[in-house]
Design an enzyme around this catalytic site. Structure first.
Site, PDB file in Angstrom:
ATOM      1  N   GLU A  51       0.867  -1.176   0.000  1.00 18.31           N
ATOM      2  CA  GLU A  51       0.000   0.000   0.000  1.00 18.31           C
ATOM      3  C   GLU A  51       0.903   1.225   0.000  1.00 18.31           C
ATOM      4  O   GLU A  51       1.606   1.491   0.971  1.00 18.31           O
ATOM      5  CB  GLU A  51      -0.930  -0.018   1.214  1.00 18.31           C
ATOM      6  CG  GLU A  51      -1.951   1.094   1.218  1.00 18.31           C
ATOM      7  CD  GLU A  51      -2.931   1.050   0.046  1.00 18.31           C
ATOM      8  OE1 GLU A  51      -3.634   2.051  -0.162  1.00 18.31           O
ATOM      9  OE2 GLU A  51      -2.991   0.028  -0.687  1.00 18.31           O
ATOM     10  N   ASP A  62      -7.136   3.272   2.258  1.00 18.13           N
ATOM     11  CA  ASP A  62      -6.697   2.009   2.864  1.00 18.13           C
ATOM     12  C   ASP A  62      -7.841   0.998   2.884  1.00 18.13           C
ATOM     13  O   ASP A  62      -7.639  -0.199   2.639  1.00 18.13           O
ATOM     14  CB  ASP A  62      -6.212   2.247   4.298  1.00 18.13           C
ATOM     15  CG  ASP A  62      -5.096   3.271   4.369  1.00 18.13           C
ATOM     16  OD1 ASP A  62      -4.308   3.351   3.403  1.00 18.13           O
ATOM     17  OD2 ASP A  62      -5.008   4.000   5.374  1.00 18.13           O
TER      18      ASP A  62
END
Length: 478
Positions: free
Chosen positions: A282, A456
């Protein structure tokens, strides 16, 4: 199909996806922190911040575009830059007593779990994964208390030479420091003045002042590091994040090179006894071009999937030498340019099998034609991701699976038809004949309770959906 039936059908499809998560175990590292959040609901408080300093100094500082915050004027300049564009941004703070005192003098509205690992692990535990192992190098009591108290959310420890998984609240260390990020959320339509300019925020978003305490080192401690192959044997996938927190130098003389070498070792050890683990990186907003390049050179070649927003993919292709494309994405955020950037990444990194990008208006993934999942399956993962994000935006947090009933009621945004048309045309383009392009329009909440962690949430939901469908398909082929 009427709206209510459509909502019920979509909710049931999401539940079907989530039910398959009960067979998935994931490992997460490294970044967890406490978020101190201030909500700007009108321009008055912003104006009061501006009025503390000379307006010309602020205007000049906006032009300089500071990449680190060492003084309140630099903070105000970058906050205004973010609010004027309506885009998310994160800038590290170089802490000193006077600067900390100034920030501590601001009134914050709430404290909550922060950091990509913290946000994602709490979400995934609620989505009933079999096992969520969330690691952070520092774990204070206050931080441990912010992890949800569920049986499937665990912290890895070594006790008497053995790997032990315990709840975070049973694993904290009294002497560990607390990392606090300061988050400044703003809604659409806030008005304030800077010099002769009237600024109106074009959409809701957030600006993050990120703490980088010297005690926080992005590594897995040596005793646990030896157990990474063992952890690898009991997981299906891993989500790694937080590399934006690595500093160039530390007080003991260690450098970012040292920690990137450690990070590479961590990934290799995790996969040592289980080559089938899918690893997702990420990405994040990274001010330092040098740090971006090191992540591209050292981490990207070791992962399978990549998640980020449009600004982050622009920054990534910029350090790969695609200056004009990067500038076009930053300026116009056209989906065609984002897809081109995704293709560049897949061409550059043979190890990457999926590049996923989320923006205010869509979530999109690009993979090669030989990917085991078909277009419909890939679309299911993205649709679940949009519902998770709209639920979190509307409610502020997801506390139970049934909360998704709220998210499915949020319609796709008004640009959905145009975006779908562009993607369908690109699919027929010879340039993309060797790729699968999948896109789902986002579900926009006009004035979200919070925007922190939406990216996220999207990435984690889509990635776990992807891993789950792959595992199901592999099990059927055995």
């Amino acid at each position: 199909m009427d709206k209510d039936n459509g909502h019920v059908e979509l909710y049931n499809e999401c539940i079907e996806c989530i039910n398959n998560f009960s067979d998935i175990s994931v490992f997460l590292a490294y970044n967890v922190n406490v978020d101190a959040i201030k909500f700007f609901k009108d321009g008055q408080e912003v104006q009061e911040l501006i009025d503390q300093f000379d307006e010309k100094e602020i205007i000049d500082m906006i032009e300089k575009y500071p990449r680190k915050i060492t003084h309140p004027v630099e903070f105000i300049a970058r906050l205004i830059h973010s609010m004027r564009a309506g885009k998310p941004s994160e800038v590290p703070i170089l802490e000193n007593k006077s600067l900390n005192d100034w920030f501590n003098g601001l009134k914050y509205d709430e404290e909550r779990m922060g950091g990509q690992v913290g946000i994602i692990s709490n979400l995934l535990s609620i989505l009933n994964l079999k096992r969520v192992i969330a690691y952070t190098p520092i774990l204070s009591k206050k931080q441990a208390e912010m992890f949800v108290n569920r049986e499937n959310l665990l912290y890895p420890l070594v006790i008497d030479g053995n790997l032990v998984l315990k709840k975070h609240i049973e694993s904290y260390r009294e002497d560990d420091p607390l990392k606090i990020n300061r988050i400044f959320e703003y809604i659409e339509g806030i008005e304030f003045n800077l010099g002769d300019e009237k600024i109106i925020t074009p959409q809701a978003n957030r600006f993050i002042v990120a703490s980088r305490p010297d005690a926080l080192r992005f590594e897995i401690k040596e005793d646990l590091k030896k157990k990474l192959p063992e952890i690898g044997e009991i997981i299906d996938c891993a989500i790694l994040s937080g590399y934006q927190g690595i500093k160039e130098t530390y007080s003991d003389g260690k450098t970012d090179e040292y920690y990137f070498e450690k990070a590479e070792e961590d990934i290799k050890l995790l996969k040592q006894n289980n080559k089938n683990i899918k690893i997702h990186l990420e990405f994040a907003s990274i001010q330092s071009k040098s740090l971006r390049k090191k992540i591209a050179d050292r981490i990207l070649p070791n992962v399978n999937c990549l998640g980020m927003d449009d600004t982050e993919i622009a920054n990534l292709v910029h350090i790969m030498g695609h200056d004009k494309l990067s500038e076009d994405i930053i300026k116009n955020s056209r989906i065609e340019d984002v897809i081109e950037a995704s293709k560049i990444l897949l061409e550059e990194y043979d190890n990457l099998e999926l590049v996923q990008t989320h923006t205010m208006y869509y979530i999109m993934c690009l993979c090669r034609k030989d990917n085991p999942l078909n277009d419909e399956e890939l679309k299911k993962t993205l649709e679940l991701a949009t519902v998770l994000a709209s639920t979190k935006a509307k409610l502020g947090n997801i506390l139970k699976i049934e909360d998704l009933r709220e998210g499915v009621r949020i319609p796709h945004n008004k640009y959905g038809d145009s975006l779908n048309s562009i993607v369908e045309n690109l699919k027929n383009n010879d340039e993309y004949q060797d790729y699968k392009i999948t896109m789902v329009p986002s579900r926009l909440v006009k004035n979200p309770k919070s925007t922190v962690g939406l990216g996220d949430t999207i990435s984690a939901g889509a990635f776990i959906g992807y891993v789950s469908l792959l595992k199901n398909k592999n099990n059927k082929n055995i």
